[in-house]
Design a protein around this motif. Structure first.
Motif, PDB file in Angstrom:
ATOM      1  N   ALA A  13       0.827  -1.204   0.000  1.00  0.00           N
ATOM      2  CA  ALA A  13       0.000   0.000   0.000  1.00  0.00           C
ATOM      3  C   ALA A  13       0.864   1.257   0.000  1.00  0.00           C
ATOM      4  CB  ALA A  13      -0.939  -0.004   1.208  1.00  0.00           C
ATOM      5  N   ALA A  14       1.922   1.256   0.815  1.00  0.00           N
ATOM      6  CA  ALA A  14       2.832   2.407   0.851  1.00  0.00           C
ATOM      7  C   ALA A  14       3.536   2.578  -0.492  1.00  0.00           C
ATOM      8  CB  ALA A  14       3.847   2.228   1.968  1.00  0.00           C
ATOM      9  N   ILE A  15       3.940   1.472  -1.106  1.00  0.00           N
ATOM     10  CA  ILE A  15       4.620   1.531  -2.404  1.00  0.00           C
ATOM     11  C   ILE A  15       3.685   2.080  -3.475  1.00  0.00           C
ATOM     12  CG2 ILE A  15       5.526   0.075  -4.259  1.00  0.00           C
ATOM     13  CD1 ILE A  15       6.872  -1.626  -2.118  1.00  0.00           C
ATOM     14  N   ILE A  16       2.427   1.689  -3.458  1.00  0.00           N
ATOM     15  CA  ILE A  16       1.457   2.202  -4.428  1.00  0.00           C
ATOM     16  C   ILE A  16       1.350   3.719  -4.314  1.00  0.00           C
ATOM     17  CG2 ILE A  16      -1.006   2.274  -5.005  1.00  0.00           C
ATOM     18  CD1 ILE A  16      -1.122  -0.711  -4.301  1.00  0.00           C
ATOM     19  N   VAL A  17       1.288   4.219  -3.085  1.00  0.00           N
ATOM     20  CA  VAL A  17       1.203   5.668  -2.874  1.00  0.00           C
ATOM     21  C   VAL A  17       2.461   6.355  -3.403  1.00  0.00           C
ATOM     22  CG1 VAL A  17       1.098   7.491  -1.133  1.00  0.00           C
ATOM     23  CG2 VAL A  17      -0.356   5.476  -0.901  1.00  0.00           C
ATOM     24  N   ILE A  18       3.630   5.799  -3.103  1.00  0.00           N
ATOM     25  CA  ILE A  18       4.894   6.421  -3.512  1.00  0.00           C
ATOM     26  C   ILE A  18       5.030   6.463  -5.031  1.00  0.00           C
ATOM     27  CG2 ILE A  18       7.404   6.208  -3.431  1.00  0.00           C
ATOM     28  CD1 ILE A  18       7.012   4.817  -0.670  1.00  0.00           C
ATOM     29  N   SER A  19       4.850   5.318  -5.679  1.00  0.00           N
ATOM     30  CA  SER A  19       5.062   5.266  -7.125  1.00  0.00           C
ATOM     31  C   SER A  19       3.957   5.978  -7.895  1.00  0.00           C
ATOM     32  CB  SER A  19       5.169   3.801  -7.593  1.00  0.00           C
ATOM     33  OG  SER A  19       4.001   3.077  -7.244  1.00  0.00           O
ATOM     34  N   THR A  20       2.802   6.187  -7.270  1.00  0.00           N
ATOM     35  CA  THR A  20       1.754   6.977  -7.908  1.00  0.00           C
ATOM     36  C   THR A  20       2.093   8.455  -7.865  1.00  0.00           C
ATOM     37  OG1 THR A  20       0.041   5.355  -7.328  1.00  0.00           O
ATOM     38  CG2 THR A  20      -0.689   7.584  -7.859  1.00  0.00           C
ATOM     39  N   ILE A  21       2.616   8.923  -6.730  1.00  0.00           N
ATOM     40  CA  ILE A  21       2.944  10.343  -6.575  1.00  0.00           C
ATOM     41  C   ILE A  21       4.156  10.721  -7.418  1.00  0.00           C
ATOM     42  CG2 ILE A  21       3.775  12.062  -4.933  1.00  0.00           C
ATOM     43  CD1 ILE A  21       2.071  10.678  -2.799  1.00  0.00           C
ATOM     44  N   ILE A  22       5.209   9.905  -7.369  1.00  0.00           N
ATOM     45  CA  ILE A  22       6.422  10.215  -8.133  1.00  0.00           C
ATOM     46  C   ILE A  22       6.138   9.952  -9.601  1.00  0.00           C
ATOM     47  CG2 ILE A  22       8.847   9.653  -8.488  1.00  0.00           C
ATOM     48  CD1 ILE A  22       8.952   8.715  -5.601  1.00  0.00           C
TER      49      ILE A  22
END
Length: 389
Positions: A13-22
């Protein structure tokens, strides 16, 4: 979520947020910060990151009150069927436009920096097709795609930033506060809009194994992506200075051009940076389009989202090609970003206040009492303890 019963972990879930924002916003980010605050660009970026964090934690808190539903579903329970559907339609349109503008910005960068003889519409439609085909997968596969590309995005970007700091001049970062307070407030809103892709968390929470850990996943997602954005702004301003940065259309790309590996193994890192950036754009497009088609399928009470993956493509492509030039494109992105703040911050805040006032949701999200096995079995009913003879 019948096809994805609680498969996504906290780390995913954290990775999804990170790679979506960047994503595509990495290139013009220092320009936005420098125009808003001058030498106070890092301060503007830091405040924008905190604003985005508050927004995402608010969305996550709302999702934890309804751990088995997305915002499309529990909004109807909170404010009624038709008002909720109107809000859902606005969110769908917003993410559709966000997908289109992301694809258009990608195309502009590619035909300007790499494929100068390639038509703009070709680069845009290729990226949209790639994202649309990838959205036909399940939510679990969606999470694995983000997990696979995450190291290829974050770690090389950190290396490039670290190498660029050898050319830094700390005088370019003083004074820390900047010049115009009004300009800084405007810049905070523009940069905070770059984090709106984190709204995809409303889709992720119902598929998490432990929705109770969604708050921590959201925090680390914003902290890591926001930290990278802050480092990019600091590095760019420290190398070029505010005045030179204001003259560059994509300052981060110029930063990669003047950065080299030790011993001059590579004198310029812009080619490597663009490879990383293309991957980041793909994951951002994937999340935006995936949320759009999932929200549409839930709005029309459909069990399968694959119907809309290709159906929406022509409309998204037309919106992507609407801006006449780069300047008009960024004007539209700025306007859409400000409107999006209402949909991704004010609307969830309103829903949360209604949920608290009406005492809706708020059930425990600790899934130790309702864990399902990987085959989707029902939770084992609790049996009252009886003495065994």
């Amino acid at each position: 979520m019948k096809d994805n019963p609680r498969q996504i972990t906290e780390i995913q879930a954290a990775i999804i947020v990170i790679s979506t924002i960047i994503g595509v916003g990495v290139l013009p980010l220092p320009l936005f910060a420098s125009r808003a605050g001058g030498t106070g660009g890092p301060m503007v970026t830091a405040v924008a990151v905190v604003t985005a964090l508050v927004s995402l934690l608010l969305i996550t808190k709302l999702g934890q009150r309804f751990p088995k539903q997305t915002i499309v579903q529990y909004s109807e329970e909170l404010i009624g069927k038709w008002p909720a559907r109107l809000g859902t339609v606005c969110i769908i349109v917003f993410f559709g436009v966000l997908t289109a503008m992301t694809a258009r910005e990608f195309g502009e960068v590619v035909i300007t920096s790499v494929l100068k003889k390639t038509p703009l519409d070709v680069t845009v439609i290729v990226m949209l097709l790639l994202a649309a085909l990838s959205t036909r997968n399940s939510l679990a596969t969606f999470a694995y795609i983000h997990q696979f590309y995450f190291p290829l995005i974050l770690f090389p970007a950190m290396v490039i930033i670290a190498l660029s700091l050898k050319n830094a001049n700390l005088l370019y970062l003083q004074p820390v506060w900047g010049e115009s307070t009004a300009g800084m407030l405007h810049g905070i809103l523009i940069i905070a809009a770059l984090f709106q892709g984190s709204f995809v968390m409303t889709l992720v929470i119902p598929a998490m194994r432990s929705p109770g850990k969604a708050m921590r996943a959201s925090f680390w997602g914003i902290a890591i992506s926001g930290g990278l954005y802050l480092l990019i702004v600091i590095a760019t301003l420290a190398v070029f200075g505010p005045e030179e940065t204001n003259k560059l259309l994509w300052p981060t790309l110029e930063l990669a051009k003047v950065t080299s590996l030790p011993a001059n193994i590579l004198e310029r890192l812009d080619a490597a940076f663009l490879a990383i950036w293309v991957t980041a754009v793909f994951t951002t497009l994937l999340s935006a389009h995936y949320f759009t088609i999932h929200a549409l399928s839930q709005l029309f009470r459909l069990n399968d989202h694959k119907l809309f993956s290709m159906m929406l493509l022509p409309y998204v492509f037309v919106m992507a090609m609407y801006p006449k030039n780069v300047l008009q494109m960024y004007e539209i992105i700025s306007m859409v970003g400000r409107i999006g703040l209402v949909l991704t911050f004010v609307y969830p805040l309103f829903l949360l206040l209604v949920a608290i006032f009406r005492k809706k949701g708020g059930g425990k999200t600790d899934d130790r009492n309702r864990t399902t096995d990987r085959k989707g079995a029902e939770p084992t009913p609790s049996v009252s303890s009886q003495p065994v003879k």
